[in-house]
Write an enzyme that holds these catalytic residues in place. Structure first.
Site, mmCIF file in Angstrom:
data_model
loop_
_atom_site.group_PDB
_atom_site.id
_atom_site.type_symbol
_atom_site.label_atom_id
_atom_site.label_comp_id
_atom_site.label_asym_id
_atom_site.label_seq_id
_atom_site.Cartn_x
_atom_site.Cartn_y
_atom_site.Cartn_z
ATOM 1 C CD GLU A 71 40.365 37.872 43.231
ATOM 2 O OE1 GLU A 71 40.926 37.529 42.174
ATOM 3 O OE2 GLU A 71 40.740 37.517 44.357
ATOM 4 N NE ARG A 314 45.878 40.848 30.108
ATOM 5 C CZ ARG A 314 45.165 40.568 31.214
ATOM 6 N NH1 ARG A 314 44.441 39.481 31.298
ATOM 7 N NH2 ARG A 314 45.197 41.381 32.244
ATOM 8 C CE LYS A 324 42.329 43.326 39.688
ATOM 9 N NZ LYS A 324 41.446 42.217 40.044
HETATM 10 P P1 ATP Z 1 44.239 39.648 38.562
HETATM 11 O O1 ATP Z 1 45.621 40.072 38.183
HETATM 12 O O2 ATP Z 1 43.888 39.935 39.990
HETATM 13 O O3 ATP Z 1 43.780 38.310 38.059
HETATM 14 P P2 ATP Z 1 42.572 40.744 36.514
HETATM 15 O O4 ATP Z 1 43.122 41.916 35.794
HETATM 16 O O5 ATP Z 1 42.405 39.465 35.810
HETATM 17 O O6 ATP Z 1 43.386 40.682 37.814
HETATM 18 P P3 ATP Z 1 39.833 40.544 37.400
HETATM 19 O O7 ATP Z 1 39.206 41.332 38.466
HETATM 20 O O8 ATP Z 1 39.923 39.082 37.566
HETATM 21 O O9 ATP Z 1 41.241 41.184 37.197
HETATM 22 O O10 ATP Z 1 39.231 40.910 36.002
HETATM 23 C C1 ATP Z 1 37.866 41.083 35.727
HETATM 24 C C2 ATP Z 1 37.634 40.920 34.263
HETATM 25 O O11 ATP Z 1 38.379 41.874 33.518
HETATM 26 C C3 ATP Z 1 38.053 39.548 33.766
HETATM 27 O O12 ATP Z 1 36.992 39.024 32.975
HETATM 28 C C4 ATP Z 1 39.263 39.817 32.941
HETATM 29 O O13 ATP Z 1 39.352 38.911 31.869
HETATM 30 C C5 ATP Z 1 39.037 41.251 32.457
HETATM 31 N N1 ATP Z 1 40.304 41.909 32.174
HETATM 32 C C6 ATP Z 1 41.321 42.101 33.032
HETATM 33 N N2 ATP Z 1 42.354 42.698 32.425
HETATM 34 C C7 ATP Z 1 41.989 42.909 31.137
HETATM 35 C C8 ATP Z 1 42.623 43.480 29.981
HETATM 36 N N3 ATP Z 1 43.858 43.970 30.045
HETATM 37 N N4 ATP Z 1 41.936 43.526 28.818
HETATM 38 C C9 ATP Z 1 40.690 43.054 28.764
HETATM 39 N N5 ATP Z 1 40.036 42.497 29.800
HETATM 40 C C10 ATP Z 1 40.657 42.404 30.980
#
Ligand code: ATP
Ligand code: MG
Length: 613
Positions: A71, A314, A324
């Protein structure tokens, strides 16, 4: 067709990043899908309306397709590196395609700045080439870069279809009422009084919502599933809401926007994603993901088989936060210099700090891909990956970080004049003669590390103290004769005498045995440099554990700037050039501040792990 397993070559142990890839459950799933031809019979090009700009022409339906769907509401961080690596490397390994998709369904928080930085980061990691099909294939001229907002028309069509088919209804309960009737883990929800409206009435209201006839928040469109489902996400989730906000891509065309959980499976299906890989927090959303796709396949809006969602644990890294919102707070409150401050766990920050794509990928790979959640990975593993990948390639250089002057008292006696300069040289890399030689000069005065001199040495100290002999690396053996001090007793100059005929690389080099070798930089050709030494940003391994305010555990000394003297070869360093400063660790020329007139280096990490207590 040769399977990727067969094509794996024996390891040459040149670079750990080239070692054979450990398997994981996702690779097993993909291999079995490829063997079973799960996606081979897939016929695409249904009726995606204003769907993806080139979804229809993709020629090889047997290919796997993954996607990385950030996002654009912030900068990417180290956790995203894992997801990027996973999705792109699977596509790479199985000759598939990975899409970069900006998941921009939420009009409020998204900005062009974030889109640009995400694009730049993915390219920096080296995956921009995977954003295209093989040259010559239809669509190859188009990068596989997508925006969820390009599918708003299709998503709305899908919402109308669900409404007409009796799978969705317009609910006019207040948000509070909806919350109250949703129930909780132990209690089933209760049906909305608006749940049994006729499809015709629902469709009329949905169109009124779209046409701006109702204020924000007055009503929502909900999927009609089961208010008593044990999975709360299946209790008639909202799929469209009214929100008058200007969207970065669609402007003011829409005043209703799809919810993420409804939009996401549609985005995947329209792009012909085969394996939709996400983190474990979406596991409970999977039934709704499947529900949306099943209904739309039933209705002929999408073709089968639909994409499938798979979850992995994750990445959590010690001493790092990845929320974020919290990262934004650090930036907005000026706790750091910006999103790319070298202490930030953003990929822009890690890049500026000097971490390389190779190190990040190796780190991501080693952190493992599992179905279980919440594993913590030690930050030291990232530094280890950096050292292992940089050591074989980084040029060496000498730098004095805490300089004190050393005067060679008998210089004129030995060489005839204090002005004389002795040319010295050293390989740029001990194992890579093709990287060439570094040249520098030894003279009457040189810079050494302040800590290399002790008036009264502790036991086991082999460097400079009165009467002791050491080698100046790549130069001569010297014998320390003491030091001069100012009125306050501080060391001004260290004094030494040079022992003739002991120059490194000459036949006399071994004539005098010494226990200590010190690094140095000539006073005549050394260059001043700003060197930024970083420590972890937080003092606690889990800065926000147990609801703690992460700002209370900010490390007050996470940055110290020193005025160093560096060898002349570093005047040629390009921004983002990586070096090993002998004895000190790995450094990078700062991406933004470094230039020929102002040398600025960031310490990435030391030569050894010094983080353990
Ligand atoms: P928000 O807190 O805004 O939801 P987010 O970290 O989930 O942020 P996104 O932009 O939705 O951010 O994430 C994009 C992709 O990165 C998603 O598929 C998410 O699952 C993956 N992702 C985010 N954080 C991690 C992490 N710590 N480890 C592995 N994958 C991650
Ligand atoms: Mg998210």
């Amino acid at each position: 067709m040769s399977s990727p397993k067969e094509s794996a070559k024996p390891a040459k142990a040149v670079n750990p990043a080239d070692a054979p890839k450990p398997s994981n459950f996702l690779r097993h799933i993909i291999e079995s899908d490829l063997e079973n031809g799960t996606y081979a019979g897939r016929q695409w090009g249904g009726s995606p309306g204003n769907g993806p700009h080139h979804a229809a022409g993709i020629p090889d339906p047997a290919k796997i397709r993954t996607r990385f769907p950030p996002e654009p509401n912030g900068y990417l961080h180290i956790g995203h590196a894992k997801s990027i690596w996973l999705n792109f490397s699977l596509a790479e390994q199985y000759a598939g395609v990975c899409h970069l998709r900006f998941d921009d369904t939420n009009p409020e928080k998204e900005e062009q700045e974030y889109v640009d930085s995400i694009r730049e980061t993915v390219a920096w990691l080296g995956y921009d080439t995977l954003l295209a099909d093989q040259p010559g294939a239809p669509g190859a001229e188009q990068p596989h870069e997508y925006f969820a907002s390009n599918y708003f028309d299709f998503m709305y069509q899908a919402a109308e279809y669900l409404t007409e088919a009796g799978h969705a209804y317009v609910d006019e309960q207040t948000p509070e009422q909806m919350r109250a009737t949703r129930g909780d883990f132990g209690t089933p929800g209760t049906n909305s009084p608006f749940r049994d409206r006729s499809p015709d009435e629902n469709l009329r209201l949905l169109r009124e919502m779209r046409d701006g006839k109702h204020p924000d928040g007055a009503m929502v469109l909900r999927a009609k599933i089961d208010m008593a489902s044990p999975n709360i996400n299946m209790r008639d989730p909202t799929i469209y809401r009214i929100r008058r906000a200007t969207h970065h891509n669609t402007g003011d065309k829409w005043c209703i926007y799809p919810m993420y959980t409804f939009a996401h499976p549609i985005e995947d299906a329209l792009e012909q994603i085969t394996h939709s890989i996400c983190t474990l927090e979406f596991e409970d959303q999977r039934p709704f993901y499947d529900w949306v796709l099943e209904r739309l396949c039933e209705g002929g809006l999408l073709n089968t088989p639909p994409p499938r969602q798979y979850e992995f644990g994750r990445l959590n890294v010690g001493h790092v936060i990845t929320s974020k919102r919290k990262l934004r707070q650090l930036v907005e409150e000026n706790r750091v210099s910006g999103w790319d401050d070298p202490r930030m766990p953003t990929l822009a920050g890690l890049r500026r700090r000097g971490y390389t794509p190779e190190a990040l990928k190796l780190f991501a790979e080693r952190s493992g891909v599992t179905k279980s959640g919440n594993a913590w990975t030690d930050y030291a593993a990232l530094d280890a990956a950096l050292r292992e990948t940089l050591d074989p390639v980084a040029a060496r250089a000498m730098a004095v970080l805490d300089p004190v002057k050393l005067v060679i008292e008998n210089w004129a006696e030995v060489f005839g004049s204090t002005e004389h300069l002795e040319a010295c040289e050293a390989p740029a890399h001990p194992h890579h003669p093709e990287m060439g030689q570094r040249k520098f000069t030894l003279g009457h005065e040189i810079w050494i590390e302040r800590t290399d001199y002790e008036e009264t040495p502790p036991k086991g100290f082999f460097r400079l103290f009165p009467g002791n002999k050491v080698r100046l690396k790549y130069g001569y053996v010297i014998e320390c004769s003491g030091a001069t001090k100012d009125a306050a007793g501080n060391i001004q100059n260290v004094l030494a005498r040079l022992i003739p005929d002991t120059k490194s690389g000459t036949s006399g080099a071994d004539s005098v045995k010494v226990k200590g070798v010190i690094t140095w930089v000539g006073a005549s050709d050394g260059r001043p440099a700003e060197v930024r030494l970083y420590d972890r940003l937080f003092t606690e391994e889990q800065p926000d554990a147990g609801g703690r305010d992460f700002l209370t555990v900010l490390n007050p000394s996470s940055l110290s700037v020193v005025n160093a003297i560096v060898e002349p070869s570093l005047a040629q360093a390009a921004p983002e050039g990586h070096y090993q400063f002998e004895r000190h660790g790995f450094f990078v020329a700062d991406r933004h501040d470094h230039g020929p007139d102002r040398l600025v280096f960031n310490r990435i990490t030391g030569l050894k792990d010094s983080w353990g207590k």
